[in-house]
Scaffold this motif. Structure first.
Motif, short mmCIF file in Angstrom:
data_model
loop_
_atom_site.label_atom_id
_atom_site.label_comp_id
_atom_site.label_asym_id
_atom_site.label_seq_id
_atom_site.Cartn_x
_atom_site.Cartn_y
_atom_site.Cartn_z
N TRP A 325 17.55 -7.40 -2.00
CA TRP A 325 17.00 -6.05 -2.10
C TRP A 325 18.00 -5.02 -1.58
N ARG A 326 18.53 -5.24 -0.40
CA ARG A 326 19.47 -4.28 0.19
C ARG A 326 20.72 -4.14 -0.67
N ARG A 327 21.21 -5.24 -1.17
CA ARG A 327 22.41 -5.20 -2.00
C ARG A 327 22.16 -4.40 -3.29
N SER A 328 20.98 -4.60 -3.89
CA SER A 328 20.66 -3.91 -5.13
C SER A 328 20.49 -2.41 -4.90
N VAL A 329 19.84 -2.03 -3.80
CA VAL A 329 19.68 -0.60 -3.48
C VAL A 329 21.05 0.07 -3.36
N GLU A 330 21.98 -0.59 -2.68
CA GLU A 330 23.31 -0.01 -2.47
C GLU A 330 24.12 0.00 -3.77
N GLU A 331 24.09 -1.10 -4.51
CA GLU A 331 24.87 -1.17 -5.74
C GLU A 331 24.41 -0.16 -6.79
N ASN A 332 23.09 0.11 -6.81
CA ASN A 332 22.56 1.04 -7.80
C ASN A 332 22.45 2.47 -7.28
N GLY A 333 22.86 2.70 -6.04
CA GLY A 333 22.88 4.04 -5.49
C GLY A 333 21.52 4.73 -5.50
N LEU A 334 20.50 4.03 -5.08
CA LEU A 334 19.15 4.58 -5.13
C LEU A 334 18.95 5.55 -3.95
N GLU A 335 18.55 6.78 -4.28
CA GLU A 335 18.53 7.87 -3.30
C GLU A 335 17.15 8.11 -2.70
N TRP A 336 16.12 7.53 -3.27
CA TRP A 336 14.77 7.79 -2.80
C TRP A 336 14.33 6.73 -1.78
N ILE A 337 13.13 6.89 -1.27
CA ILE A 337 12.59 5.98 -0.25
C ILE A 337 12.53 4.56 -0.80
N GLN A 338 13.03 3.61 -0.02
CA GLN A 338 13.03 2.22 -0.43
C GLN A 338 12.30 1.35 0.59
N LEU A 339 11.34 0.58 0.10
CA LEU A 339 10.54 -0.30 0.94
C LEU A 339 10.60 -1.72 0.38
N ILE A 340 10.35 -2.70 1.23
CA ILE A 340 10.24 -4.07 0.74
C ILE A 340 8.80 -4.55 0.96
N ASN A 341 8.23 -5.12 -0.07
CA ASN A 341 6.83 -5.55 -0.04
C ASN A 341 6.65 -6.75 0.88
N LYS A 342 5.42 -6.98 1.31
CA LYS A 342 5.08 -8.16 2.09
C LYS A 342 4.49 -9.21 1.16
N SER A 343 4.65 -10.47 1.54
CA SER A 343 4.25 -11.55 0.63
C SER A 343 2.82 -12.02 0.84
N ASP A 344 2.27 -11.84 2.05
CA ASP A 344 0.92 -12.35 2.29
C ASP A 344 -0.11 -11.49 1.56
N ILE A 345 -1.19 -12.12 1.14
CA ILE A 345 -2.19 -11.46 0.31
C ILE A 345 -2.75 -10.21 0.98
N GLU A 346 -3.00 -10.26 2.28
CA GLU A 346 -3.66 -9.17 2.98
C GLU A 346 -2.83 -7.89 3.01
N HIS A 347 -1.49 -8.01 3.01
CA HIS A 347 -0.63 -6.84 3.16
C HIS A 347 0.27 -6.59 1.95
N ASN A 348 0.03 -7.31 0.86
CA ASN A 348 0.86 -7.19 -0.34
C ASN A 348 0.44 -5.95 -1.12
N VAL A 349 1.33 -4.97 -1.23
CA VAL A 349 0.97 -3.68 -1.83
C VAL A 349 0.84 -3.79 -3.35
N SER A 350 1.60 -4.68 -3.97
CA SER A 350 1.45 -4.85 -5.43
C SER A 350 0.07 -5.40 -5.76
N ILE A 351 -0.46 -6.29 -4.92
CA ILE A 351 -1.83 -6.78 -5.11
C ILE A 351 -2.82 -5.65 -4.84
N LEU A 352 -2.59 -4.90 -3.77
CA LEU A 352 -3.47 -3.79 -3.40
C LEU A 352 -3.62 -2.79 -4.55
N TYR A 353 -2.53 -2.56 -5.29
CA TYR A 353 -2.55 -1.60 -6.39
C TYR A 353 -2.78 -2.25 -7.76
#
Length: 393
Positions: A325-353
């Motif tokens: 994730w960190r390498r891809s953010v730097e290589e692609n020059g992403l300027e906006w807020i970058q977060l990494i998702n959590k894997s457990d069901i209770e805190h996984n934002v992709s599942i939440l949405y």
């Protein structure tokens, strides 16, 4: 003197037999194999879905070869031989599963396999392990279907790269699927009738999610918590995640208030959605492994620069390892807020949405209500941003 020599030979024989019995997890005697190279693939059950199968080579001598497990936990092992392989028109070699021996080997097993290598099929039986004995018997009961499938797979491999025979290839694929379905029906019947057997757990994980969800609770507790626990849990967790994702997709729709969440940012600090005030927000669900996500970044950069006084983008990397994730953010020059998702069901934002594919983009208004959802890299997303932001103060 003669009696002494005979006695020595007797003890040498007993010692050899005892050593073979004690020191080898599996002894395989395959008629027709002769002196040949045997290719081995194996994986510990705990790593069945998380790592590549390891490879090894052993050698048969006068039809017989031995195998010793290299781990202290149960492993699946596949044996195929050089003689059992086929040659394509271009000279490349391939094998079919129907000419392999498959064993579940536990650390203290002493398994004996007796078999016969034939033109389209390896006919074998295993002894010394209930799982392998039953597996071999069911395989024998399915013999006619397995031989037909072997022949179809051979034909498919011979012509699979011949574009002029696409209609034949498509027909063969349909027939392969049909044969696989016949075999799966037989295996499911075994699961239904034997919820207290390890083989039922193994057969169940090859079924569809609906079937796993239905029959997993019917397995006895000993089987659910036994040898195949990791494999069963892997699939059952996927089912729970999928069901919750579908349920949340319906809840998190246009006009609803976006659920709050907290994730770790690229700088290592906690980020909450509530920290963004008086701006439209795009939640961008992506991954460093996702080709279409990466392809979309140049246009996203243009729109971020175009509207950054009115818009904030929040990238949420999903199913990612932190270093990738960190390498891809730097290589692609992403300027906006970058977060990494959590894997457990209770805190996984992709599942939440309720995110079911990547990339997925969700637009929120200044009040954090959902305006629109977009799956895939689509021009409609940018059209919607223009519509919302072009004349917005």
């Amino acid at each position: 003197m003669k009696h002494t020599f005979t006695l020595v030979l007797f003890f040498v024989f007993i010692f050899s037999w005892y050593s073979c019995k004690e020191n080898h997890n599996a002894v395989l005697n395959i008629s027709g194999l002769g002196d040949d190279t045997v290719f081995v693939r194996y994986v510990p059950i705990s790593q069945y879905y998380s790592s590549e199968w390891a490879k090894d080579t052993v050698y048969s001598k006068q039809n017989v070869f031995y195998y010793n497990s290299k781990t202290t936990e149960p492993v699946f092992v596949e044996f195929s031989s050089a003689k059992g392989r086929f040659k394509r028109p271009d000279g490349s070699l391939f094998s079919v599963p129907q000419k392999e021996v498959v064993l579940l080997i536990k650390p203290n097993d002493n398994i004996k396999v007796k078999g016969d290598l034939k033109a389209n099929y390896l006919d074998y039986k295993a002894f010394g392990s209930e799982f392998n004995e039953i597996y071999g018997q069911i395989r024998f009961n399915q013999k006619d279907t397995i031989i037909k499938l072997s022949k179809i797979l051979q034909e498919f491999n011979f012509i699979r790269l011949d574009t002029a025979k696409k209609h034949i290839i498509d027909s063969l694929i349909r027939e392969i699927d049909r044969m696989d379905s016949i075999l799966e029906i037989d295996r499911l019947d075994y699961v239904k009738n034997n919820p207290d057997k390890e083989l039922s757990a193994y057969y169940l994980v090859s079924q569809g999610y609906d079937t796993i969800e239905k029959y997993y609770p019917k397995l006895t507790p000993d089987i659910r918590e036994g040898t195949f626990k990791n494999m069963l849990d892997y699939h059952y967790q996927h089912i729970l995640r999928f069901n919750l994702t579908v349920e949340n997709e319906k809840k998190v729709s246009s006009g609803t208030l976006a659920p709050e969440f907290v994730l770790t940012s690229f700088s290592g600090s906690d980020f909450s959605l509530d920290s963004i005030k008086d701006k439209y927000i795009v939640l961008d669900f992506w991954g460093s492994w996702c080709g279409w996500c990466i392809k979309g970044f140049p246009e996203m950069k243009e729109y971020y620069r175009k509207y950054k006084n009115k818009l904030e983008i929040v990238g949420i990397a999903c199913h990612d390892k932190e270093d990738a994730w960190r390498r891809s953010v730097e290589e692609n020059g992403l300027e906006w807020i970058q977060l990494i998702n959590k894997s457990d069901i209770e805190h996984n934002v992709s599942i939440l949405y309720g995110v079911r594919g990547y990339p997925s983009k969700i637009i929120l208004d200044k009040n954090k209500r959902i305006v629109a959802r977009f799956l895939g890299e689509t021009p409609e997303f940018y059209t919607k941003l223009d519509e919302l932001l072009r004349y917005t103060l």
